[in-house]
Design an enzyme around this catalytic site. Sequence first.
Site, PDB file in Angstrom:
ATOM      1  N   HIS A   1      35.302  50.160  49.523  1.00 44.76           N
ATOM      2  CA  HIS A   1      33.938  50.650  49.297  1.00 44.76           C
ATOM      3  C   HIS A   1      33.134  50.607  50.586  1.00 44.76           C
ATOM      4  O   HIS A   1      33.516  49.934  51.536  1.00 44.76           O
ATOM      5  CB  HIS A   1      33.205  49.857  48.206  1.00 44.76           C
ATOM      6  CG  HIS A   1      33.035  48.389  48.493  1.00 44.76           C
ATOM      7  ND1 HIS A   1      33.964  47.453  48.121  1.00 44.76           N
ATOM      8  CD2 HIS A   1      32.052  47.712  49.127  1.00 44.76           C
ATOM      9  CE1 HIS A   1      33.557  46.255  48.496  1.00 44.76           C
ATOM     10  NE2 HIS A   1      32.395  46.371  49.123  1.00 44.76           N
TER      11      HIS A   1
ATOM     12  N   HIS B   1      27.882  47.292  55.130  1.00 41.81           N
ATOM     13  CA  HIS B   1      29.254  46.929  55.495  1.00 41.81           C
ATOM     14  C   HIS B   1      30.249  47.932  54.933  1.00 41.81           C
ATOM     15  O   HIS B   1      29.906  48.755  54.078  1.00 41.81           O
ATOM     16  CB  HIS B   1      29.611  45.507  55.041  1.00 41.81           C
ATOM     17  CG  HIS B   1      29.644  45.277  53.564  1.00 41.81           C
ATOM     18  ND1 HIS B   1      28.560  44.814  52.843  1.00 41.81           N
ATOM     19  CD2 HIS B   1      30.636  45.439  52.648  1.00 41.81           C
ATOM     20  CE1 HIS B   1      28.900  44.695  51.573  1.00 41.81           C
ATOM     21  NE2 HIS B   1      30.151  45.068  51.414  1.00 41.81           N
TER      22      HIS B   1
ATOM     23  N   GLU C   1      34.185  43.762  55.448  1.00 45.65           N
ATOM     24  CA  GLU C   1      34.647  42.953  54.324  1.00 45.65           C
ATOM     25  C   GLU C   1      36.126  43.268  54.111  1.00 45.65           C
ATOM     26  O   GLU C   1      36.530  44.440  54.176  1.00 45.65           O
ATOM     27  CB  GLU C   1      33.844  43.317  53.063  1.00 45.65           C
ATOM     28  CG  GLU C   1      34.265  42.545  51.818  1.00 45.65           C
ATOM     29  CD  GLU C   1      33.425  42.914  50.588  1.00 45.65           C
ATOM     30  OE1 GLU C   1      32.727  43.925  50.602  1.00 45.65           O
ATOM     31  OE2 GLU C   1      33.493  42.147  49.604  1.00 45.65           O
TER      32      GLU C   1
HETATM   33 CO    CO Z   1      31.227  44.754  49.598  1.00 41.84          CO
END
Ligand code: CO
Length: 134
Positions: A7, A79, A130
């Site tokens: 994502h 992020h 991440e």
């Molecule tokens: Co995230």
Amino acid sequence: MLGRVNHIAIAVPDLIAAAASYRDTLGATVSAPQPLPEHGVTVVFVELPNTKVELLEPLGDASPIAAFLEKNPSGGMHHICYEVEDILAARDRLTASGARVLGNGEPKTGAHGKPVLFLHPKDFFGTLIELEQV
Ligand code: CO
């Protein structure tokens, strides 16, 4: 080591307005808001054919995205999340090469119930990364 983009996360000052914009203006499928108190955010997932966008709004007094929104009051890309097969092996490889893992270095459970880690943006060209084990 890196797999798919899981994502892309966008910090927003008003989650309801942002979700409505993605749903009504951009014509995307959006989830109901999901509070994640242990991460200090409330999340809406935008489901796309090839990945997801996470809209993040601060939750609580010590939200990790509060300072970001102070610097970017209208919101901004926060992020990018990449999938890895083995998060502990990925962490060990990264720390051995000098990259900094945020927090205490141990994975936390992320928004999808899977282990996640965050890497220092200064080590990766100004972008917070991440990693999520899938
Ligand atoms: Co995230």
